[in-house]
Design an enzyme around this catalytic site. Structure first.
Site, PDB file in Angstrom:
ATOM      1  N   HIS A  31     -10.260  -5.422  -2.936  1.00  0.00           N
ATOM      2  CA  HIS A  31      -8.983  -5.707  -2.255  1.00  0.00           C
ATOM      3  C   HIS A  31      -9.054  -5.978  -0.928  1.00  0.00           C
ATOM      4  O   HIS A  31     -10.035  -5.601  -0.228  1.00  0.00           O
ATOM      5  CB  HIS A  31      -8.001  -4.372  -2.457  1.00  0.00           C
ATOM      6  CG  HIS A  31      -8.732  -3.262  -2.093  1.00  0.00           C
ATOM      7  ND1 HIS A  31      -9.475  -2.379  -2.661  1.00  0.00           N
ATOM      8  CD2 HIS A  31      -8.494  -2.459  -0.968  1.00  0.00           C
ATOM      9  CE1 HIS A  31     -10.082  -1.363  -1.916  1.00  0.00           C
ATOM     10  NE2 HIS A  31      -9.091  -1.487  -1.025  1.00  0.00           N
ATOM     11  N   HIS A  47      -6.735  -5.850   2.543  1.00  0.00           N
ATOM     12  CA  HIS A  47      -5.586  -5.213   3.122  1.00  0.00           C
ATOM     13  C   HIS A  47      -4.996  -6.343   4.002  1.00  0.00           C
ATOM     14  O   HIS A  47      -5.733  -7.023   5.068  1.00  0.00           O
ATOM     15  CB  HIS A  47      -5.904  -4.037   4.245  1.00  0.00           C
ATOM     16  CG  HIS A  47      -6.594  -2.891   3.406  1.00  0.00           C
ATOM     17  ND1 HIS A  47      -5.655  -1.907   3.113  1.00  0.00           N
ATOM     18  CD2 HIS A  47      -7.825  -2.494   2.902  1.00  0.00           C
ATOM     19  CE1 HIS A  47      -6.436  -0.831   2.532  1.00  0.00           C
ATOM     20  NE2 HIS A  47      -7.820  -1.260   2.374  1.00  0.00           N
ATOM     21  N   ASP A  76       0.948  -1.198   0.018  1.00  0.00           N
ATOM     22  CA  ASP A  76       0.007   0.138   0.288  1.00  0.00           C
ATOM     23  C   ASP A  76       1.010   1.042   0.020  1.00  0.00           C
ATOM     24  O   ASP A  76       1.990   1.174   0.801  1.00  0.00           O
ATOM     25  CB  ASP A  76      -0.912  -0.195   1.172  1.00  0.00           C
ATOM     26  CG  ASP A  76      -1.959   1.073   1.054  1.00  0.00           C
ATOM     27  OD1 ASP A  76      -1.740   2.382   0.963  1.00  0.00           O
ATOM     28  OD2 ASP A  76      -3.367   0.428   1.146  1.00  0.00           O
ATOM     29  N   ILE A  77       0.707   2.204  -0.766  1.00  0.00           N
ATOM     30  CA  ILE A  77       1.299   3.296  -1.246  1.00  0.00           C
ATOM     31  C   ILE A  77       1.380   4.230   0.292  1.00  0.00           C
ATOM     32  O   ILE A  77       2.031   5.229   0.450  1.00  0.00           O
ATOM     33  CB  ILE A  77       1.059   4.133  -2.278  1.00  0.00           C
ATOM     34  CG1 ILE A  77       2.158   4.999  -2.779  1.00  0.00           C
ATOM     35  CG2 ILE A  77      -0.297   5.121  -2.338  1.00  0.00           C
ATOM     36  CD1 ILE A  77       3.065   4.238  -3.772  1.00  0.00           C
ATOM     37  N   GLN A 109     -13.984   2.592   1.639  1.00  0.00           N
ATOM     38  CA  GLN A 109     -13.419   2.077   0.779  1.00  0.00           C
ATOM     39  C   GLN A 109     -13.088   3.188  -0.284  1.00  0.00           C
ATOM     40  O   GLN A 109     -13.931   4.221  -0.550  1.00  0.00           O
ATOM     41  CB  GLN A 109     -14.426   1.064   0.085  1.00  0.00           C
ATOM     42  CG  GLN A 109     -13.937   0.590  -1.389  1.00  0.00           C
ATOM     43  CD  GLN A 109     -14.558  -0.597  -2.191  1.00  0.00           C
ATOM     44  OE1 GLN A 109     -15.898  -0.542  -1.652  1.00  0.00           O
ATOM     45  NE2 GLN A 109     -14.051  -1.210  -3.040  1.00  0.00           N
TER      46      GLN A 109
END
Ligand code: 5GP
Ligand code: ZN
Length: 138
Positions: free
Chosen positions: A102, A104, A33-34, A96
Site C-alpha cells: 500500500h 500512504h 486510513d482508519i 509495515q
C-alpha cells in the site's frame, strides 16, 4: 485476482469489511486510513494481494502510482494541504503493519511536526465519513 483470506486489505477489496472509499478501478482501490496521521490520510492498494513492493507485479505498481496521482490531486483540490508525503513501508523493521502492498498519501499541516513512524490513534468515524465525501476523485 490474487487474494489472501487472512489479509485485512483483501477483505476490504472483497467488501467483507467496510472502508471510507475514495476511488476504485479495475486494478486499484483508494480509501481513508482508519488511524489518520493527519486529516485526509489515504491509502492506495492494488486489488491483487502482494505483501510488499518487491513481491508486486509491475502492472499493479503502475496502476497504484496512477491512482495515487489521481487521489493526491483530489486531496490537493479538497484540502489545500501545506504539502503531502507519499510513504510506503516494507517489512516490520520499516513499521509495515499490514502485509498487503500500500501507498500512504499523507497531507501535511504547517507545523504538524509529523514523524514518519507515528503511533496509531483511531480517527473519529463521523469525521472520516465527512472527509471521504469532501475528497472528490474524478
Ligand atoms: P503500514 O503501517 O503497514 O505502513 O500501514 C498500514 C496502515 O493501515 C496503518 O496506517 C493503519 O492505520 C491502516 N489500517 C489498518 N487496518 C485498517 C482498516 O481496517 N481500515 C483502514 N481504512 N485502514 C487500516
Ligand atoms: Zn491482501
Amino acid at each position: 485476482m490474487a487474494q489472501d483470506p487472512n489479509c485485512i486489505f483483501c477483505k476490504i477489496v472483497a467488501g467483507t469489511i467496510p472502508c471510507f472509499k475514495l476511488y476504485e478501478d479495475a486494478k486499484t482501490l483508494a480509501f481513508l486510513d482508519i488511524n489518520p496521521a493527519n486529516p485526509g490520510h489515504a491509502l492506495v492498494i492494488p486489488k491483487n494481494h502482494a505483501p510488499n513492493l518487491v513481491a508486486s507485479a509491475d502492472d499493479d505498481l503502475a496502476a497504484v502510482l496512477a491512482t495515487t496521482r489521481r487521489v493526491a490531486a483530489a486531496i490537493e483540490h479538497a484540502l489545500k494541504p501545506y504539502g503531502f508525503n507519499l510513504l510506503q513501508a516494507n517489512g516490520p523493521g520499516a513499521a509495515q503493519s499490514v502485509m498487503h502492498f500500500h501507498m500512504h498519501i499523507i497531507p501535511r499541516v504547517q507545523g504538524d511536526d509529523l514523524k514518519m513512524n507515528w503511533g496509531l490513534k483511531p480517527g473519529d468515524k463521523a469525521a472520516l465519513a465527512e472527509m471521504a465525501k469532501r475528497i472528490k476523485v474524478v
